[in-house]
Each structure stands twice: as structure tokens, then as C-alpha cells.
Design an enzyme around this catalytic site. Structure first.
Site, PDB file in Angstrom:
ATOM      1  N   ILE A   1       1.037  -1.134  -0.019  1.00 30.24           N
ATOM      2  CA  ILE A   1       0.080   0.106  -0.137  1.00 30.24           C
ATOM      3  C   ILE A   1       0.832   1.190   0.026  1.00 30.24           C
ATOM      4  O   ILE A   1       1.619   1.507   1.046  1.00 30.24           O
ATOM      5  CB  ILE A   1      -1.126  -0.172   1.409  1.00 30.24           C
ATOM      6  CG1 ILE A   1      -2.069  -1.223   1.128  1.00 30.24           C
ATOM      7  CG2 ILE A   1      -2.030   1.106   1.224  1.00 30.24           C
ATOM      8  CD1 ILE A   1      -2.618  -1.353   2.470  1.00 30.24           C
ATOM      9  N   PRO A   2       1.164   1.789  -1.216  1.00 29.89           N
ATOM     10  CA  PRO A   2       2.171   2.873  -1.337  1.00 29.89           C
ATOM     11  C   PRO A   2       2.072   4.195  -0.715  1.00 29.89           C
ATOM     12  O   PRO A   2       1.857   5.117  -1.371  1.00 29.89           O
ATOM     13  CB  PRO A   2       2.244   2.764  -2.903  1.00 29.89           C
ATOM     14  CG  PRO A   2       0.836   2.585  -3.276  1.00 29.89           C
ATOM     15  CD  PRO A   2       0.280   1.798  -2.361  1.00 29.89           C
ATOM     16  N   CYS A   3       2.343   4.271   0.552  1.00 31.51           N
ATOM     17  CA  CYS A   3       2.239   5.490   1.218  1.00 31.51           C
ATOM     18  C   CYS A   3       3.622   6.335   0.908  1.00 31.51           C
ATOM     19  O   CYS A   3       3.587   7.517   1.234  1.00 31.51           O
ATOM     20  CB  CYS A   3       2.102   5.288   2.688  1.00 31.51           C
ATOM     21  SG  CYS A   3       3.418   4.189   3.523  1.00 31.51           S
ATOM     22  N   HIS A   4       4.564   5.510   0.490  1.00 35.97           N
ATOM     23  CA  HIS A   4       5.757   6.308   0.212  1.00 35.97           C
ATOM     24  C   HIS A   4       5.525   7.220  -0.895  1.00 35.97           C
ATOM     25  O   HIS A   4       6.373   8.249  -1.227  1.00 35.97           O
ATOM     26  CB  HIS A   4       6.881   5.366  -0.201  1.00 35.97           C
ATOM     27  CG  HIS A   4       6.496   4.507  -1.272  1.00 35.97           C
ATOM     28  ND1 HIS A   4       5.991   3.209  -1.155  1.00 35.97           N
ATOM     29  CD2 HIS A   4       7.045   4.284  -2.531  1.00 35.97           C
ATOM     30  CE1 HIS A   4       5.804   2.523  -2.025  1.00 35.97           C
ATOM     31  NE2 HIS A   4       6.169   3.402  -3.146  1.00 35.97           N
TER      32      HIS A   4
END
Length: 186
Positions: free
Chosen positions: A134-137
Site C-alpha cells: 500500500i504505497p504510502c511512500h
């Protein structure tokens, strides 16, 4: 009951967590909010099938492929608000970034509200229990600041570079890195 396993990666040792069927967590060693909202202890078990699938996903990712979060059965633990923010994160394409403010605007529309707090969104992004997948970056400050990654700014930069993001307008905030790169453009 939750199970855990670890695996090496180019950004350090990763811990995976599962409810036995779905992936519930992915944390980097030393990450803020490590273990997240998982109640109780996790039992080490390398033989949970979703762990094999997640490790394959990560191997593909770190090899430069672009696997989708939807390829894995995910079960992140969090409030309905956080779940909605995490769904938005999964829609951010590889090589792209979005701002906390952009997510707040989308959330306001979804919740039929005139506005939404960027800080509320930031809290949900920061507590994402399944980092990388889950690409919070891919979330940055409105001014291009590489702020708010629980796994550290250096890791955020590595992930964005791996994904081919245009880093030219992004910068490290002065208060984030004590290593002499504070406030430097990338």
C-alpha cells in the site's frame, strides 16, 4: 491470532504479518508504528501461504516490475476512514506522487464534506500497516517535501527512485534528516 515472518530486502529486513489467510502487515525494521493496530503478539510461522505470495510480490517489485496491491489478499487493520485513505493510496500509479492535500480533497468528496483536514489524512497515511504494497511512500507535502514516511526519508527516496518517479521537484525537509542533507534538493 496473527502470524509473522521476516524477509530480507534492498531497504532492510521486512516483517510480514497475517491473520492466516490475508496479509495484515508489512513493516521495515525500526519503522514507526511497527506492529500497528495488530492486537496481541504475533507467532512466527514461515509456512503461511500469503507470506510466499507477498515475498514473490516483493521480489518482483524490487526487481523493477510493477505488481499491483490488488494481486495480494490484504487485511489492513484500521478505522473506516483509514481504510478509505489506504484505498486511495493503492490507486497512485508507479512513478507518481500525490500530496496529502490532494488526498484530503478526494476524501472530502467521498465523505460529502466541504473540506477535509490534511492532518487527518497524514495520520492515516502514517499509520498504513502494509508499507510498500500500500504505497504510502508516494505521498508528499504540497510543496514537494519528502515528509512523513514511517520507514524514513532515505527509504522513501529509494522506493520512489526504484519506481522511476521524477525526483527533481522533491526535497528533504530541513527538520527530517540530521545527516547534513537537510533542506537539500534531490
Amino acid at each position: 491470532m496473527y502470524y509473522s515472518t521476516t524477509c530480507p530486502s534492498p531497504v532492510g529486513v521486512i516483517t510480514l504479518a497475517s491473520d492466516g489467510e490475508k496479509l495484515a502487515g508489512l513493516w521495515l525494521e525500526g519503522q514507526k508504528y511497527y506492529g500497528g493496530a495488530i492486537a496481541g503478539s504475533m507467532t512466527e510461522n514461515d509456512d503461511v501461504p500469503v507470506f510466499s505470495a507477498a515475498k514473490q510480490w516483493l521480489n518482483r517489485y524490487f526487481s523493477g516490475e510493477k505488481p499491483l496491491a490488488s494481486e495480494l489478499p490484504l487485511a489492513p487493520v484500521g478505522s473506516e476512514f483509514r481504510q478509505k485513505v489506504w484505498e486511495i493510496l493503492c490507486e497512485i500509479p508507479y512513478g507518481s506522487v500525490i500530496t496529502y492535500g490532494d488526498i484530503a480533497k478526494r476524501m472530502a468528496v467521498m465523505l460529502n464534506r466541504p473540506t477535509m483536514s490534511g492532518q487527518a489524512v497524514g495520520g492515516a497515511v502514517g499509520h498504513n500497516p502494509i508499507s510498500i504494497i500500500i504505497p504510502c511512500h508516494r505521498v508528499v507535502g504540497g510543496n514537494g517535501s519528502l515528509t512523513g514516511y514511517a520507514g524514513g526519508i532515505a527509504t522513501k527516496m529509494k522506493l520512489l527512485e526504484l519506481e522511476g518517479a521524477d525526483m527533481s521537484s522533491l526535497f528533504i525537509p530541513a527538520s527530517s534528516e540530521p545527516n547534513g542533507h537537510a533542506g537539500a534538493s534531490i
